[in-house]
Design an enzyme around this catalytic site. Structure first.
Site, PDB file in Angstrom:
ATOM      1  CD1 TRP A   1      -2.133  -2.222   1.700  1.00  0.00           C
ATOM      2  CD2 TRP A   1      -3.230  -1.027  -0.174  1.00  0.00           C
ATOM      3  NE1 TRP A   1      -3.082  -2.998   1.206  1.00  0.00           N
ATOM      4  CE2 TRP A   1      -3.764  -2.112   0.013  1.00  0.00           C
ATOM      5  CE3 TRP A   1      -3.480  -0.429  -1.265  1.00  0.00           C
ATOM      6  CZ2 TRP A   1      -4.749  -2.939  -0.801  1.00  0.00           C
ATOM      7  CZ3 TRP A   1      -4.445  -0.650  -1.876  1.00  0.00           C
ATOM      8  CH2 TRP A   1      -4.925  -1.881  -1.688  1.00  0.00           C
TER       9      TRP A   1
ATOM     10  CG  ASP B   1      -2.817   4.194   4.244  1.00  0.00           C
ATOM     11  OD1 ASP B   1      -3.852   3.817   5.141  1.00  0.00           O
ATOM     12  OD2 ASP B   1      -2.849   3.370   3.298  1.00  0.00           O
TER      13      ASP B   1
ATOM     14  CE  LYS C   1      -8.486  -1.501   4.957  1.00  0.00           C
ATOM     15  NZ  LYS C   1      -8.599  -2.861   4.358  1.00  0.00           N
TER      16      LYS C   1
HETATM   17  N1  PMP Z   1      -4.083   1.395   2.247  1.00  0.00           N
HETATM   18  C1  PMP Z   1      -4.461   0.427   3.142  1.00  0.00           C
HETATM   19  C2  PMP Z   1      -3.422   0.164   4.300  1.00  0.00           C
HETATM   20  C3  PMP Z   1      -5.165  -0.399   2.643  1.00  0.00           C
HETATM   21  O1  PMP Z   1      -5.298  -1.654   3.293  1.00  0.00           O
HETATM   22  C4  PMP Z   1      -6.049  -0.510   1.827  1.00  0.00           C
HETATM   23  C5  PMP Z   1      -7.272  -1.399   1.112  1.00  0.00           C
HETATM   24  N2  PMP Z   1      -7.054  -2.517   1.887  1.00  0.00           N
HETATM   25  C6  PMP Z   1      -5.862   0.881   0.848  1.00  0.00           C
HETATM   26  C7  PMP Z   1      -4.974   1.939   1.237  1.00  0.00           C
HETATM   27  C8  PMP Z   1      -6.735   1.172  -0.094  1.00  0.00           C
HETATM   28  O2  PMP Z   1      -7.870   1.474   0.189  1.00  0.00           O
HETATM   29  P1  PMP Z   1      -9.439   1.648  -0.815  1.00  0.00           P
HETATM   30  O3  PMP Z   1      -9.532   0.355  -1.314  1.00  0.00           O
HETATM   31  O4  PMP Z   1     -10.410   1.911   0.120  1.00  0.00           O
HETATM   32  O5  PMP Z   1      -9.111   2.709  -1.667  1.00  0.00           O
END
Ligand code: PMP
Length: 355
Positions: free
Chosen positions: A103, A169, A193
């Site tokens: 991520w 994040d 989450k």
């Molecule tokens: N950052 C993290 C740490 C994540 O776990 C996720 C999704 N699992 C995201 C970003 C992306 O999130 P989204 O699918 O809501 O755009």
């Protein structure tokens, strides 16, 4: 109706008490004759929901008036794109990114579209450890990092050192431990989450750092959204209502400090099984995530058998992400300690039978 223990990485299980409250208020929100999803975002009933969600979020994170609290659409992916569009005056300015997993790497790739990106640290191909050093250039507007990597199961025990404002994040570990908000220039978290259903992202940003560019899309313009209570466009009203219920639940339970205690206990139960030998973990013990625990069985056939048996025993969502394969247990705030205990018992029993 039986509710399974839901170990999905997100969307994931929400607290039963929250789901029951939402069910009871589904057709008529607190006597107003319509559902929270059916009322105008500009009306008094919804504004009460919005104010309550905002004030709970401020109370639980310690964010004062010097921070904007926004509820925006676009997921954490949208938030990652919005940061360089709000924290850098133009595309020639540099921002630093620490890469510790899938991520944070994706956030850096996205930012490259909007600014100069300097990689302050990269923990390498399999992202099982955290970097020892962070090289943040003097002129970097901020250092972005992922406090918890949902796929690789790596979590920062404390924020990385940085002279530039930190942008975190926290999608997958938000409010799972107390937060010193003054350490951060910005914190963002996709809701699906620890906060509620998918479709809304929380952004907490230090106001003097907010400098949107002329081309910043209106929906992600923090200054505008701050002035208009996140209503420069129609906000995801039902999601905001659900977040409010989750935050009320969280406060009743004892807030982030209580979540931290539970997370320590839940993750200990599962790591104990992994350390027992039959299973193999991924992250180094010094940075193992309390929220997402990837683990592997000796082969694919056993993995399938393990996952089938788990589902038959009322445990959902234990399959791993395609990037790592294997299994993954996600233990977010809504997962009771009893759920982690049942998983640990099942893991131990499976290892005894098949090891
Ligand atoms: N950052 C993290 C740490 C994540 O776990 C996720 C999704 N699992 C995201 C970003 C992306 O999130 P989204 O699918 O809501 O755009």
């Amino acid at each position: 109706m039986n509710r399974a223990y839901n170990f999905s990485p997100g969307p994931c299980g929400l607290p039963d008490a929250v789901m029951e409250r939402a069910r009871d208020e589904f057709l008529s929100y607190r006597g107003c004759g319509a559902s929270a999803m059916e009322i105008s975002h500009r009306g008094a009933a919804f504004m009460e929901i919005y104010r309550r969600a905002e004030s709970l979020l401020r109370e639980l994170t310690g964010a004062g008036d010097d921070y904007a609290v926004l509820f925006l659409s676009g997921g954490a992916t949208g938030a990652a794109a919005s940061v360089p569009l709000n924290f850098l005056p133009d595309e020639t300015r540099a921002a630093a990114y620490a890469i510790t997993g899938y991520w944070s790497k994706r956030a850096a790739t996205e930012a490259k579209k909007y600014c100069k990106v300097c990689i302050a640290a990269d923990s390498g191909e399999n992202y099982a450890e955290l970097p020892q050093q962070f090289n943040v250039p003097d002129d970097a507007a901020y250092l972005h990092y992922a406090d918890n990597e949902t796929i690789h199961g790596v979590e920062f025990p404390r924020p990385p050192p940085s002279h530039a404002p930190l942008v975190a994040d926290m999608s997958s570990n938000f409010l799972s431990r107390p937060l010193n908000i003054s350490d951060y220039g910005l914190v963002y978290a996709g809701a699906q989450k620890n906060l509620g259903p998918a479709g809304i992202t929380i952004i907490i940003a230090r106001t003097p750092l907010i400098r949107p560019r002329p081309q910043t899309p209106l929906v992600w313009d923090y200054a505008l959204q701050m002035q208009q209570d996140s209503m420069a466009n129609t906000p995801p009203t039902f999601q905001i209502y659900m977040v409010m219920l989750v935050l009320e639940w969280l406060k009743e339970q004892g807030g982030a400090a209580e979540m931290e205690k539970r997370a320590a206990e839940k993750s200990r139960l599962v790591y104990e099984c992994i350390d027992g030998g039959f299973y193999r973990g991924h992250a180094a013990p010094s940075c193992r995530s309390r929220m997402n625990i990837p683990f592997f069985l000796p082969d694919e056939k056993l993995t399938e058998e393990f996952l089938d048996g788990a589902e038959k025993n009322g445990m959902l969502g234990l399959n791993g992400h395609a990037v790592l394969g294997g299994c993954r247990a996600s233990l977010y705030n809504a997962m009771p300690v009893a759920g982690a205990r049942i998983l640990a018992e099942y893991m131990r029993d499976f290892a005894r039978r098949r090891g």
